[in-house]
Design a protein around this motif. Structure first.
Motif, PDB file in Angstrom:
ATOM      1  N   VAL A   1      -2.888  10.698  -1.683  1.00  0.00           N
ATOM      2  CA  VAL A   1      -1.926  11.444  -1.924  1.00  0.00           C
ATOM      3  C   VAL A   1      -0.653  10.643  -1.413  1.00  0.00           C
ATOM      4  O   VAL A   1      -0.661   9.994  -0.297  1.00  0.00           O
ATOM      5  N   VAL A   2       0.170  10.510  -2.172  1.00  0.00           N
ATOM      6  CA  VAL A   2       1.686   9.941  -1.872  1.00  0.00           C
ATOM      7  C   VAL A   2       2.608  10.935  -1.836  1.00  0.00           C
ATOM      8  O   VAL A   2       2.887  11.692  -2.786  1.00  0.00           O
TER       9      VAL A   2
ATOM     10  N   SER B   1       9.533   6.342   0.833  1.00  0.00           N
ATOM     11  CA  SER B   1      11.080   6.473   0.753  1.00  0.00           C
ATOM     12  C   SER B   1      11.463   5.608  -0.507  1.00  0.00           C
ATOM     13  O   SER B   1      10.993   4.532  -0.581  1.00  0.00           O
ATOM     14  N   LEU B   2      12.294   6.416  -1.275  1.00  0.00           N
ATOM     15  CA  LEU B   2      12.869   5.366  -2.547  1.00  0.00           C
ATOM     16  C   LEU B   2      14.039   4.866  -2.043  1.00  0.00           C
ATOM     17  O   LEU B   2      14.615   3.725  -2.567  1.00  0.00           O
ATOM     18  N   SER B   3      14.726   5.312  -0.614  1.00  0.00           N
ATOM     19  CA  SER B   3      16.016   4.478  -0.345  1.00  0.00           C
ATOM     20  C   SER B   3      16.124   5.177   1.140  1.00  0.00           C
ATOM     21  O   SER B   3      15.693   6.000   1.624  1.00  0.00           O
ATOM     22  N   LEU B   4      17.205   4.150   1.627  1.00  0.00           N
ATOM     23  CA  LEU B   4      17.696   4.760   2.956  1.00  0.00           C
ATOM     24  C   LEU B   4      18.594   5.845   2.625  1.00  0.00           C
ATOM     25  O   LEU B   4      18.997   6.852   3.578  1.00  0.00           O
TER      26      LEU B   4
ATOM     27  N   ARG C   1      12.029   9.891   5.382  1.00  0.00           N
ATOM     28  CA  ARG C   1      11.379   9.213   6.274  1.00  0.00           C
ATOM     29  C   ARG C   1      10.381   8.087   6.142  1.00  0.00           C
ATOM     30  O   ARG C   1       9.739   7.716   7.101  1.00  0.00           O
ATOM     31  N   GLY C   2      10.071   7.977   4.878  1.00  0.00           N
ATOM     32  CA  GLY C   2       8.884   7.262   4.274  1.00  0.00           C
ATOM     33  C   GLY C   2       8.944   5.757   4.541  1.00  0.00           C
ATOM     34  O   GLY C   2      10.075   5.297   4.982  1.00  0.00           O
TER      35      GLY C   2
ATOM     36  N   VAL D   1       2.523  18.264   5.476  1.00  0.00           N
ATOM     37  CA  VAL D   1       2.505  17.520   4.109  1.00  0.00           C
ATOM     38  C   VAL D   1       2.283  16.247   4.584  1.00  0.00           C
ATOM     39  O   VAL D   1       1.286  15.355   4.008  1.00  0.00           O
ATOM     40  N   ARG D   2       3.191  15.631   5.534  1.00  0.00           N
ATOM     41  CA  ARG D   2       3.212  14.227   5.456  1.00  0.00           C
ATOM     42  C   ARG D   2       2.067  13.683   6.096  1.00  0.00           C
ATOM     43  O   ARG D   2       1.704  12.680   5.963  1.00  0.00           O
TER      44      ARG D   2
END
Length: 176
Positions: free
Chosen positions: A89-90, A142-145, A95-96, A133-134
């Motif tokens: 699971v991703v 995370s895709l971005s800050l 916050r990732g 969930v996390r």
């Protein structure tokens, strides 16, 4: 050296078409995709991914109107109910961990090479997801800050997943 392009790869590539069992990819989304450019972009990349790997879209209903904490909790319970045992699971979350496109491809490739067949990617609703969930995730990404609307994240992530699969296949799609 890529057999297709003749270029030296800066990261390992794997031809997904030979000696490879197709992975089964699930994409869990909260709520329906809005109409227009976002939906068109999402469909464009998901159709391309389907040509490379098995892909199932799972839409869990959004919580509707209510307090943000209630919406987040309700949607998170629905996400957890949709997850299956044994799958990687991703979870996409601000916050990732930040990964480059090649690093993301390497993570998927490593799982595949370890025999992982089922990977589920989760994109939550407007108010995100609970810690539960996390904590269930094998990777919080995370895709971005920066923070993006959850509808737009769908398109951005679909393109990154398509890019990662192409990196693994060794096509010329990724020019990095």
């Amino acid at each position: 050296i890529s057999q297709r392009t003749g270029h030296i790869a800066a990261y390992p590539t794997h031809d997904l078409t030979n000696n490879h069992q197709r992975m089964r990819i699930r994409l869990i989304l909260v709520g329906r995709s809005e109409r227009g450019h976002v939906a068109d972009g999402l469909k464009h990349y998901l159709d391309r991914i389907r040509r490379m790997e098995g892909l199932e879209e799972v839409m869990v209903p959004d919580a509707g109107k209510g307090e943000p904490a209630w919406q987040q909790r309700t949607e998170s319970e629905r996400i957890l109910a949709a997850l299956r045992s044994g799958e990687r699971v991703v979870v996409l979350d601000e916050r990732g961990q930040l990964l480059s496109s090649p690093q993301f491809a390497q993570r998927i490739g490593a799982w595949r090479d370890q025999g992982v067949r089922d990977i589920t990617f989760v994109i939550g609703g407007a108010y995100g997801m609970t810690d539960a969930v996390r904590e269930r995730a094998d990777l919080v990404l995370s895709l971005s800050l920066m923070v993006f609307p959850h509808q737009l994240v769908r398109v951005l992530f679909a393109e990154q997943l398509y890019r990662a699969l192409n990196i693994l296949k060794g096509t010329g799609y990724h020019h990095g």
